[in-house]
Design an enzyme around this catalytic site. Sequence first.
Site, PDB file in Angstrom:
ATOM      1  N   SER A 178      -7.819  11.813  17.809  1.00 45.09           N
ATOM      2  CA  SER A 178      -7.110  10.549  17.618  1.00 45.09           C
ATOM      3  C   SER A 178      -6.324  10.157  18.862  1.00 45.09           C
ATOM      4  O   SER A 178      -5.997   8.992  19.033  1.00 45.09           O
ATOM      5  CB  SER A 178      -6.117  10.666  16.466  1.00 45.09           C
ATOM      6  OG  SER A 178      -6.770  11.072  15.304  1.00 45.09           O
ATOM      7  N   HIS A 218     -14.200   8.119  18.927  1.00 44.58           N
ATOM      8  CA  HIS A 218     -13.179   8.140  17.875  1.00 44.58           C
ATOM      9  C   HIS A 218     -13.615   7.271  16.699  1.00 44.58           C
ATOM     10  O   HIS A 218     -13.556   6.041  16.765  1.00 44.58           O
ATOM     11  CB  HIS A 218     -11.846   7.649  18.465  1.00 44.58           C
ATOM     12  CG  HIS A 218     -10.702   7.673  17.511  1.00 44.58           C
ATOM     13  ND1 HIS A 218      -9.641   6.814  17.596  1.00 44.58           N
ATOM     14  CD2 HIS A 218     -10.450   8.454  16.433  1.00 44.58           C
ATOM     15  CE1 HIS A 218      -8.794   7.060  16.620  1.00 44.58           C
ATOM     16  NE2 HIS A 218      -9.264   8.052  15.897  1.00 44.58           N
ATOM     17  N   GLU A 247     -14.031   3.887  18.831  1.00 44.77           N
ATOM     18  CA  GLU A 247     -13.487   3.790  20.187  1.00 44.77           C
ATOM     19  C   GLU A 247     -14.231   4.813  21.047  1.00 44.77           C
ATOM     20  O   GLU A 247     -14.231   6.001  20.703  1.00 44.77           O
ATOM     21  CB  GLU A 247     -11.990   4.120  20.192  1.00 44.77           C
ATOM     22  CG  GLU A 247     -11.108   3.070  19.511  1.00 44.77           C
ATOM     23  CD  GLU A 247      -9.609   3.418  19.529  1.00 44.77           C
ATOM     24  OE1 GLU A 247      -8.789   2.508  19.647  1.00 44.77           O
ATOM     25  OE2 GLU A 247      -9.255   4.615  19.402  1.00 44.77           O
ATOM     26  N   ASN A 270      -4.230   3.343  17.725  1.00 45.49           N
ATOM     27  CA  ASN A 270      -3.014   4.088  17.380  1.00 45.49           C
ATOM     28  C   ASN A 270      -1.831   3.657  18.236  1.00 45.49           C
ATOM     29  O   ASN A 270      -0.693   3.625  17.774  1.00 45.49           O
ATOM     30  CB  ASN A 270      -3.245   5.597  17.506  1.00 45.49           C
ATOM     31  CG  ASN A 270      -3.999   6.129  16.298  1.00 45.49           C
ATOM     32  OD1 ASN A 270      -3.767   5.694  15.180  1.00 45.49           O
ATOM     33  ND2 ASN A 270      -4.909   7.062  16.512  1.00 45.49           N
TER      34      ASN A 270
HETATM   35  N1  LIG Z   1      -8.208  12.189   9.134  1.00 47.01           N
HETATM   36  C1  LIG Z   1      -8.246  11.027   9.785  1.00 47.01           C
HETATM   37  O1  LIG Z   1      -7.921   9.975   9.226  1.00 47.01           O
HETATM   38  C2  LIG Z   1      -8.717  10.980  11.204  1.00 47.01           C
HETATM   39  C3  LIG Z   1      -9.177   9.753  11.728  1.00 47.01           C
HETATM   40  C4  LIG Z   1      -9.674   9.725  13.019  1.00 47.01           C
HETATM   41  C5  LIG Z   1      -9.673  10.874  13.788  1.00 47.01           C
HETATM   42  N2  LIG Z   1      -9.208  12.043  13.278  1.00 47.01           N
HETATM   43  C6  LIG Z   1      -9.290  13.242  14.129  1.00 47.01           C
HETATM   44  O2  LIG Z   1     -10.410  13.998  13.699  1.00 47.01           O
HETATM   45  C7  LIG Z   1     -10.149  15.389  13.887  1.00 47.01           C
HETATM   46  C8  LIG Z   1     -10.334  16.098  12.578  1.00 47.01           C
HETATM   47  O3  LIG Z   1      -9.447  15.578  11.635  1.00 47.01           O
HETATM   48  P1  LIG Z   1      -9.653  15.835  10.065  1.00 47.01           P
HETATM   49  O4  LIG Z   1      -8.694  14.943   9.394  1.00 47.01           O
HETATM   50  O5  LIG Z   1     -11.096  15.770   9.741  1.00 47.01           O
HETATM   51  O6  LIG Z   1      -9.154  17.357   9.955  1.00 47.01           O
HETATM   52  P2  LIG Z   1      -9.415  18.386   8.772  1.00 47.01           P
HETATM   53  O7  LIG Z   1      -8.294  19.334   8.807  1.00 47.01           O
HETATM   54  O8  LIG Z   1      -9.742  17.679   7.501  1.00 47.01           O
HETATM   55  O9  LIG Z   1     -10.750  19.162   9.224  1.00 47.01           O
HETATM   56  C9  LIG Z   1     -10.818  20.034  10.319  1.00 47.01           C
HETATM   57  C10 LIG Z   1     -11.931  21.036  10.050  1.00 47.01           C
HETATM   58  O10 LIG Z   1     -12.125  21.827  11.222  1.00 47.01           O
HETATM   59  C11 LIG Z   1     -12.346  23.162  10.834  1.00 47.01           C
HETATM   60  N3  LIG Z   1     -12.102  24.071  11.954  1.00 47.01           N
HETATM   61  C12 LIG Z   1     -10.932  24.627  12.366  1.00 47.01           C
HETATM   62  N4  LIG Z   1     -11.139  25.385  13.454  1.00 47.01           N
HETATM   63  C13 LIG Z   1     -12.459  25.310  13.738  1.00 47.01           C
HETATM   64  C14 LIG Z   1     -13.281  25.901  14.731  1.00 47.01           C
HETATM   65  N5  LIG Z   1     -12.775  26.698  15.677  1.00 47.01           N
HETATM   66  N6  LIG Z   1     -14.616  25.633  14.727  1.00 47.01           N
HETATM   67  C15 LIG Z   1     -15.142  24.834  13.773  1.00 47.01           C
HETATM   68  N7  LIG Z   1     -14.412  24.245  12.820  1.00 47.01           N
HETATM   69  C16 LIG Z   1     -13.090  24.475  12.797  1.00 47.01           C
HETATM   70  C17 LIG Z   1     -11.424  23.362   9.646  1.00 47.01           C
HETATM   71  O11 LIG Z   1     -11.808  24.481   8.868  1.00 47.01           O
HETATM   72  C18 LIG Z   1     -11.599  22.033   8.907  1.00 47.01           C
HETATM   73  O12 LIG Z   1     -12.668  22.074   7.999  1.00 47.01           O
HETATM   74  C19 LIG Z   1      -8.758  15.476  14.479  1.00 47.01           C
HETATM   75  O13 LIG Z   1      -8.863  15.535  15.866  1.00 47.01           O
HETATM   76  C20 LIG Z   1      -8.114  14.175  14.035  1.00 47.01           C
HETATM   77  O14 LIG Z   1      -7.076  13.772  14.893  1.00 47.01           O
HETATM   78  C21 LIG Z   1      -8.743  12.131  11.992  1.00 47.01           C
END
Ligand SMILES: NC(=O)c1ccc[n+]([C@@H]2O[C@H](COP(=O)([O-])OP(=O)(O)OC[C@H]3O[C@@H](n4cnc5c(N)ncnc54)[C@H](O)[C@@H]3O)[C@@H](O)[C@H]2O)c1
Length: 396
Positions: A123, A144, A156, A195
């Site tokens: 993000s 993104h 993005e 953001n």
């Molecule tokens: N949730 C949102 O609304 C959103 C929107 C846009 C971007 N993002 C970005 O996307 C990314 C993920 O966010 P999310 O909300 O899906 O997080 P999340 O916590 O739901 O999922 C993360 C996943 O990664 C896994 N993980 C942890 N370490 C790992 C590794 N070493 N290898 C493989 N998998 C691993 C975890 O077990 C988990 O399943 C972040 O960078 C976040 O900033 C999130």
Amino acid sequence: MAAERIKKTTVIGSGAMGHGITELLAMNGYEVTMVDINDEILQKAKEKIQWSLGKFVEKKRIRQEDAEATLARIATTTSYEQAGKDADFAIEAAPENIELKKTIFAKLDQTTPSHSILASNTSTLSITEMGKSTQRPDRVAGMHFFNPPHQMALVEVIKGDGTSQETVSTLVELARKLGKTPVVVRKDVRGFIVNRVLIAASNEALWAYQRKEATILGIDASVKYSGGFPMGWFELADFSGLDIAYEVGRILYEAYGERFKPCSEVIDPLIKDHKLGQKTGMGFYDWTKGRPRIPFNLLDEYDVERSWAVAVNEAAWLINDGAANPEDIDTAMKLGTYWPQGPCEHADRTGLDVILNKLKELHAKYNMEMYTPCPLLEDYVGKGWIGKKTGRGLYT
Ligand SMILES: NC(=O)c1ccc[n+]([C@@H]2O[C@H](COP(=O)([O-])OP(=O)(O)OC[C@H]3O[C@@H](n4cnc5c(N)ncnc54)[C@H](O)[C@@H]3O)[C@@H](O)[C@H]2O)c1
């Protein structure tokens, strides 16, 4: 590498975003290997995808056989070697932590063929730093997606310092093939477009509340019903998760200093009490009985032009920094957050001179950096480029 050459893909992390991106890729005909830290998590992610495809079938958006073919294109593993070995494209959606992401990029660099493009769904973290942890920074970029990835139209595409133009073009093309509207963030700036502008605007309202100029309900009613925004700033912060808003805010403060001074007095106690918004049932609002009711009659409590002025100022900084153009900023805000209009269109309609005066007036009153006008605004107004009425503003 042209986007047409991308056939096999890998998604690292199968959480909220990872499983959504996997589903999107597989629905569009790509083979995907989804990676996570254990099989139980992967199994749950696959079940979520199956459920979501079932909904698409129910709504007659796809046929049963398309749903089955989509699922058949998805493999899961905990092994980077297995996932990476023939991937043309890999995207990570692991937790928002730069050290973790750097480790993941180093692993992907070792396990994927040298032609593959490596992307991050971060993000706000630095794409340049992730690129530096590989031997191929030219083929590392930000991609993104917004939540949920199969619904939200915006992507993005972020150019890190080392990213090649070819990689940016390939990801733009890939986003289009996935049915998305890409905007290019030309510099690796924190918060990218959405953001950064969003947090700037909502931070103004947080400070207005802290100074007791308006109530939470009054600000949200004004933003929704006078401003035409889909949610009030407090409602949206609760909906997205206060921990996420807090963390992105912290990174923006680190990057841009006092302009993003966090309203700690308001937000810190909520974080400390684990009142993180909708997901914990409590945040600025009580979500235990559903979505908050925001009364219509408070729609004049807060002057929404204040939010706009700060949003326009941040958009001006993005243009000034060479990070994005007005069209892309407006597209990003409309598709990424459903704003009724983009900040640049709004500025040109309202008049840059009016926005500039509003910022100066607020600065005189509160002496806060967030109201210091971006030099680009001063420059344009000085040249008479004040918007629609003179034929040139942020747009020509
Ligand atoms: N949730 C949102 O609304 C959103 C929107 C846009 C971007 N993002 C970005 O996307 C990314 C993920 O966010 P999310 O909300 O899906 O997080 P999340 O916590 O739901 O999922 C993360 C996943 O990664 C896994 N993980 C942890 N370490 C790992 C590794 N070493 N290898 C493989 N998998 C691993 C975890 O077990 C988990 O399943 C972040 O960078 C976040 O900033 C999130």
